[in-house]
Design a protein around this motif. Sequence first.
Motif, short mmCIF file in Angstrom:
data_model
loop_
_atom_site.label_atom_id
_atom_site.label_comp_id
_atom_site.label_asym_id
_atom_site.label_seq_id
_atom_site.Cartn_x
_atom_site.Cartn_y
_atom_site.Cartn_z
N ALA A 132 0.89 -1.20 -0.07
CA ALA A 132 -0.02 0.12 0.06
C ALA A 132 0.99 1.35 0.07
O ALA A 132 0.75 2.14 -0.61
CB ALA A 132 -1.05 -0.03 1.24
N VAL A 133 2.17 1.20 1.03
CA VAL A 133 2.72 2.39 0.78
C VAL A 133 3.46 2.85 -0.62
O VAL A 133 3.33 3.90 -1.15
CB VAL A 133 4.00 2.24 1.73
N CYS A 134 3.83 1.60 -1.34
CA CYS A 134 4.57 1.83 -2.50
C CYS A 134 3.51 2.16 -3.49
O CYS A 134 3.56 2.91 -4.50
CB CYS A 134 5.07 0.47 -3.18
N TYR A 135 2.23 1.49 -3.45
CA TYR A 135 1.08 2.15 -4.59
C TYR A 135 0.86 3.61 -4.26
O TYR A 135 0.74 4.28 -5.09
CB TYR A 135 -0.18 1.06 -4.16
N ASN A 136 0.94 3.97 -3.09
CA ASN A 136 0.71 5.50 -2.65
C ASN A 136 1.64 6.25 -3.27
O ASN A 136 1.56 7.25 -4.05
CB ASN A 136 0.69 5.78 -1.39
N LEU A 170 13.27 13.73 -6.92
CA LEU A 170 13.76 13.41 -5.78
C LEU A 170 13.66 12.01 -5.50
O LEU A 170 14.52 11.00 -5.21
CB LEU A 170 13.66 14.12 -4.38
N TYR A 171 12.47 11.53 -5.79
CA TYR A 171 11.96 10.26 -5.46
C TYR A 171 12.31 9.31 -6.69
O TYR A 171 12.15 9.78 -7.87
CB TYR A 171 10.30 10.03 -5.33
N LYS A 172 12.86 8.12 -6.42
CA LYS A 172 13.22 7.20 -7.47
C LYS A 172 12.52 6.05 -7.26
O LYS A 172 11.74 5.64 -8.66
CB LYS A 172 14.79 6.83 -7.12
N SER A 173 12.09 5.35 -6.40
CA SER A 173 11.37 4.13 -6.53
C SER A 173 10.90 3.65 -4.80
O SER A 173 11.38 4.23 -4.03
CB SER A 173 12.34 2.87 -7.08
N CYS A 174 9.98 2.70 -4.99
CA CYS A 174 9.75 2.29 -3.79
C CYS A 174 9.43 0.61 -3.80
O CYS A 174 9.01 0.20 -4.78
CB CYS A 174 8.30 2.73 -3.40
N GLU A 175 10.03 0.01 -2.89
CA GLU A 175 10.03 -1.62 -3.04
C GLU A 175 9.43 -1.98 -1.74
O GLU A 175 9.81 -1.70 -0.39
CB GLU A 175 11.31 -2.17 -2.96
#
Length: 566
Positions: A132-136, A170-175
Motif C-alpha cells: 500500500a505504501v508503494c502504491y501510494n 527526488l523520489y526514485k522508487s519504492c520496494e
Amino acid sequence: MKLTRLRTTVVLTAAVSLGLAGCAQSDRESTSSGTTGSGSSGTAAAEGGSDTFTFGAAGAPEVFDPYYASDGETFRITRQIFQGLLGIKPGTADAQPELAESWEPSDDGLTWTFKLRQGVKFTDGEAFNAAAVCYNFERMFEQNEVAQAGPAEYWAYTMLGFKGGETESLYKSCEAKDDATAVITLNRYTSDFPVMLTLESFSMQSPKALKDGDANNVQKEGEGFKYPAYASAPVGTGPYKLEKYDEANKTITLVRNDDFWGEKAKTANIVFKIIPDESTRRQELEAGSINAYDLPNPADWKGLEDAGNQVLVRPAFNILYMGLNPEKNAKLQDVRVRKALYMALNRDQLVATQLPEGAKVATQFMPDTVAGYNTGLEATKYDVEGAKALLKEAGAEGMTLQFAYPSEVSRPYMPDPQKIWDALSADLEAIGVKVEAVTKPWNGGYLDGVDNGLFDAWLLGWTGDYNSANNFIGTFFGADSNDFHTWSTDFGKTLSKELDETNGIVDEGERTTAYEALNQKIMEDYLPGLPISHSPPALVVGKGVEGLTASPLTAEMFDTVTVSKS
C-alpha cells in the motif's frame, strides 16, 4: 517553484462540486502551554458529555484528497481522516512515528527502510502494508500534465519532479520487501527527507479506493479543476472518517472510526461549520453554536478569556519579513542600502505595539526551534543616524522605495498588515527614504505582484510546513524557489549554490553547523531581505472543551477532544 497557493488561507479553485449524497465509503495561566485540560479516558458521550465537537472553519475545503490540497482549511479536515508514515508530536514541530514505527537510512542517505505498524486497516477494510505504501508513492509520482501543473503542488514543491517530467524527481522508487518493510530510494539526498513525510499531502490512502475512484483523473475545468469521484469519498486509516459534506448548510461531518488501530477518538462526531467572517465566528462561539475557531483577533484575546473561553497560544513557527527586489530597484543591489533600511526599522516597538503577546524580534529567517538556528546572532540594532550615514555612503540619500502591503487578509505572522506597514514606512521616512505606498488584495493581485517582481519592497511571511532549515531559508533563497528576486545578482547566485550544498550534507551534526554558519552569512554579508518578527498565532476553545493541544504547525488533532454538556 512559486509558493503563492501554499501561502493562502483558503483557496477555492475547484470547479467541481464535492457534495456527498451520504456516507463516504469507507503565556497565560491556563493557556501558556497551548493545551486544554487533559480530558478523560473513554468517550465523552459515555460520561455525560456531548458527542459532537463543532469547529468554526474560515473556509470550505478545496478537495478531500489531501494529495491535491494546499490550504489549511482542507488539511484541518483531512488530518483527522488520514495518517502518514511519519506524524507530528503534539505541541511541537517534531516528527514522530505514525504508520511507520521506525526508519533507517543508508550511509549515503539515498535509501530509507521503513518498518511499518502491523494490524492497521483502511476504513474500507483493506490492509495497510508495504504494498500500500508503494502504491501510494507511485500514484503520487505518476500524475497527468494537468495535475503536475496544478493541484499536485506539494509533491512538486518537495519532490521537484514527476515520472517522465523534465525535472528529475527526488523520489526514485519504492520496494515492498515484505508486508512490514517498505524501502524508498531517492535520486539525491535532501535534509527534508523523511521529515517532509509529515505533510498531509503524503498521507497513506486505500489503494483499492484510489483505483475504484479513478483518483488520478484530474481535468482542467474553467479557472479550476474537475476532480475524480475519489476526491469526495476519501479513505484513510485515521481516527475519523468522512460522513457528509452538506454544501447547502455549509457543514462537513466526520464520524469516529470505531476500527481505528489506536486509542479511539473520545468524541463520536466532528462538525466543521464554515463561517468566513472572524467576528461572526466569535459570536457563534459566544452563543455556543460552535466549540472552537482559529486565529482569533489578538485584540480579542483578553475579552475571550474574560468570558470563560480558553485562548490556546501556539509556539511561533513562522517569520514576518520585508522582501526586497534588487532586480527592480538598482539601489537595493548595494548591501549598504539593505543594511541601512534594516537599521531604520524599530522592530522592538513594532513587536510591542502591533503584534500579539509572545511575539519576538527576529534575528534570522527561521525560528529558534529549527536545527541550524544560529543562537549567536543578535538582532540588528535600531539606529537612525547610523542608517542615514550608510545611505549617504552608498549614494542613496533620498532614495525612493515602492513598498507594498496586502489588504483583505490577516495572517498568523501579520495580524494587521496596514498597521504594520504604517509603522515600518514611518521608520523608513525618518531616514529620508521616500516611500511610495502600494496595496492590493491578498488574492486579488498582491501575491501575483510579489511573484512577478512588481514591487521594490513588500510585507510577507511564512509558517513552516515541517521542521527543517531548508523549509525556511531554502524556500526563500534556493535556486528552485527564490521569492526574493535575487537570481540575477551575484550574491543571489552564490547563496542559492551554498543552500543546495548545505542541504546535501548527509551528516546531521555537520549539516546543522553549516546551516548556523550560513544563517550568519545571510544576515551579515548578504541580507537579501529583512526578517522582522515571529508571532504566536492562537486558536480559541469554548467552555467545557478539554484535551486539545495547540500545534505550532496549526496541525491540531481533534481525537483527544471532549466537550462537556452545558
